[in-house]
Write an enzyme that holds these catalytic residues in place. Structure first.
Site, PDB file in Angstrom:
ATOM      1  N   GLU A   6       0.842  -1.216   0.000  1.00 15.31           N
ATOM      2  CA  GLU A   6       0.000   0.000   0.000  1.00 15.31           C
ATOM      3  C   GLU A   6       0.873   1.262   0.000  1.00 15.31           C
ATOM      4  OE1 GLU A   6      -3.195  -0.111   2.880  1.00 15.31           O
ATOM      5  OE2 GLU A   6      -4.006  -1.947   2.011  1.00 15.31           O
ATOM      6  N   GLU A  52      -4.573  -8.971   0.776  1.00 18.65           N
ATOM      7  CA  GLU A  52      -5.299  -8.554   1.983  1.00 18.65           C
ATOM      8  C   GLU A  52      -6.779  -8.540   1.653  1.00 18.65           C
ATOM      9  OE1 GLU A  52      -3.970  -5.075   4.163  1.00 18.65           O
ATOM     10  OE2 GLU A  52      -1.871  -5.567   3.746  1.00 18.65           O
TER      11      GLU A  52
END
Ligand code: AHR
Length: 528
Positions: free
Chosen positions: A203, A336
């Protein structure tokens, strides 16, 4: 139903099936016909879609996995035995570590060597608590080996250097007498470890360094260039280490686009094998605020609707990837995913602790079914997270441990690991609450290596049972997971409120019929 209506409906179903769609059943509780196409050779459902994620976050590692060698809690070299025993039953294919956001602040040298000399730092992302680094590379690899899993290592792009990442891979994988291989041996592990999956950051638009997509791509290329695997046995063919670049999360389309554009013209010195996608089931709004217990059908349907949008996201990510990679050389790693709910009252909000209900079991099954339907591209997935954090498999408190509904779904789905996807056709029907509608039933099927056909059936309806008929098969037997209520949970005091039970079907007409309880996940093997 009249014969005219039946003919019309059959024609409608035939047309719909040809288009690969499903249509609503005619009545709310109508039985559902699930046709399994075992003649079509579908893609293999890679075992790595059943991967886990263990970040240095809350009690995910400390307390959940690591209790230390001197703990009164039974352990092997500091790793708790009860947790290892439970996880072995899941045949966990890979564990992603050390983060998450933590990965982009992790410096591997802090976690090797004598434990009392390791750097104590602050876990800035998660609760601001001290991080002892007592659980480092050797402890993680030991844990992975104890549960029979493989390592998915995320390297630090955000605050680390390519040299640091390269040295870490050399430390883990070099077999020759390099200085780093000798250091690994001196620290207790002469043999090289396997690193089959490597994450290039995490991220990086946010906690991984607030980089624009262009900036990330330049960094990622440099890291991909220098993060070689130092072990020849881990460089070629199926054993080749897969490097995963950061792709999309729900609102960051540009990352996938820029990564793919760069890859499509890449030069010999760097390569990647996959692009990630992150998607949490939140039910709208940030920070996540939906309760993990005590919710009603409206909240349930909201969360299910949100979780089903995983399919839309995958279609969008695949469309981008297909543009640059029509041969499907690169995989998608949904590294995720899972339900992110309001923290358990009284817990440290930075620890992301939440209860896990029958609804989470349904969410797990629906997502695994979506990944199976996208098995041509989705080859890796990691539920967030393994223990005590978000949609966990296991909850612990001191010496106590309890298995969640999500754990049971993962255990029931073991037969789908590396099985061959078999397309199914069915009319799902709708479950409606107020204006909100969600599909009432879901189904997925696959053939394992021995030729045995397995079918997953999810009755999403929180209140009504239904029956499913699978034409062409005469027996069905397996397990069903259901619960008194959709928000039923397992606790340390009552650990088996949501636990699988045996289920079997009955031969009927030209098929086998299985009665599905409301709010249930069923996995059966079917035979002719
Ligand atoms: O899983 C919790 C966090 O969610 C991860 O650290 C981060 O990557 C994501 O935002």
């Amino acid at each position: 139903m009249t014969s005219v209506a039946k003919t019309f409906r059959n024609a409608l179903l035939a047309a719909t099936f040809a288009a690969g769609l499903s249509v609503p059943a005619l009545a709310k509780d109508a039985s559902v016909e699930v046709t399994v196409d075992t003649a079509t050779t579908g893609p293999v459902i890679d075992k790595h879609i059943f991967g886990q994620f263990a970040e240095h976050l809350g009690t995910g590692i400390y307390g959940g996995v690591w209790v230390g060698k001197d703990s009164p809690i039974p352990n092997v070299r500091g790793i708790r035995t009860d947790v290892v025993t439970a996880l072995k039953a899941l045949k966990v294919p890979n564990v992603r570590w050390p983060g998450g956001c933590f990965a982009d602040e992790y410096h591997w040298r802090d976690g090797i060597g004598p434990v009392d000399k390791r750097r104590v730092q602050i876990n800035t992302n998660w609760g601001g608590v001290p991080e002892s680094n007592a659980f480092g590379t050797h402890e993680f690899m030991d844990f992975a080996e104890q549960i029979g899993s493989e390592a998915y290592i995320s390297v630090n792009i955000g605050s680390g250097t390519a040299a640091e990442a390269s040295a870490w891979i050399e430390y883990m994988t070099a077999e020759k007498d390099t200085t780093l291989a000798k250091e690994r041996a001196a620290n207790g592990h002469p043999a090289p470890w396997k690193v089959p999956i490597l994450g290039l950051g995490n991220e990086n638009w946010g906690c991984g360094g607030a980089m624009s997509a262009d900036h990330y791509v330049e960094e990622m290329k440099r890291f991909a260039n220098f993060t070689r695997n130092f072990n020849p046995a881990q460089r070629e063919g199926a054993a080749r280490m897969k490097r995963i670049a950061v792709g999309w999360d729900s609102d960051k389309l540009d990352y996938t686009e820029e990564v793919m554009k760069a890859w499509s013209t890449h030069v010999y010195s760097w390569d990647i094998e996959g692009v990630s996608l992150h998607k949490y089931t939140v039910g709208g709004g940030w920070p996540p605020s939906r309760p993990s217990t005590g919710f009603g059908n409206d909240d349930y349907a909201l969360m299910i609707g949100d979780t089903l949008s995983m399919d839309t996201l995958l279609k969008k990510q695949k469309a981008i990837m297909d543009k640059y990679d029509p041969e499907k050389k690169l995989l998608i790693a949904v590294d995720e995913w899972g339900a992110w709910l309001a923290p358990t009252p009284g817990s440290n909000p930075g620890f992301l602790q939440q209860q896990n209900s029958m609804r989470d079991g349904v969410i797990a099954a629906l997502n695994l079914n979506i990944f199976a339907r996208h098995a041509d591209r989705v080859k890796i997935a990691n539920i967030a997270q393994m223990i005590n954090v978000l949609q966990a498999m296991i909850l612990t408190d001191g010496s106590k441990m309890v298995l969640t509904p999500t754990y049971h779904v993962f255990r029931m789905y073991v037969p789908f690991q590396d099985a061959q996807f078999a397309p199914v056709k069915f009319a799902s029907g709708d479950y409606a609450v107020g204006e909100r509608k969600i599909p009432r039933v879901d189904a997925m099927a696959a053939k394992d290596k021995s030729g045995q056909v397995w079918v997953s059936l999810v009755n999403v309806d929180p209140d009504a049972g239904t029956s499913v008929t699978i034409p062409g098969f005469r027996t069905a037997s397996g397990e069903v997971l259901t619960a008194p209520k959709v928000d039923s949970v397992n606790t340390f005091a009552a650990p088996s409120v949501v636990a699988p039970k045996a289920i079997s079907g009955k031969a009927s007409g030209n098929g086998v019929t299985i009665a599905l309880p409301p709010r249930s996940v069923t996995v059966v093997k079917v035979s002719k």
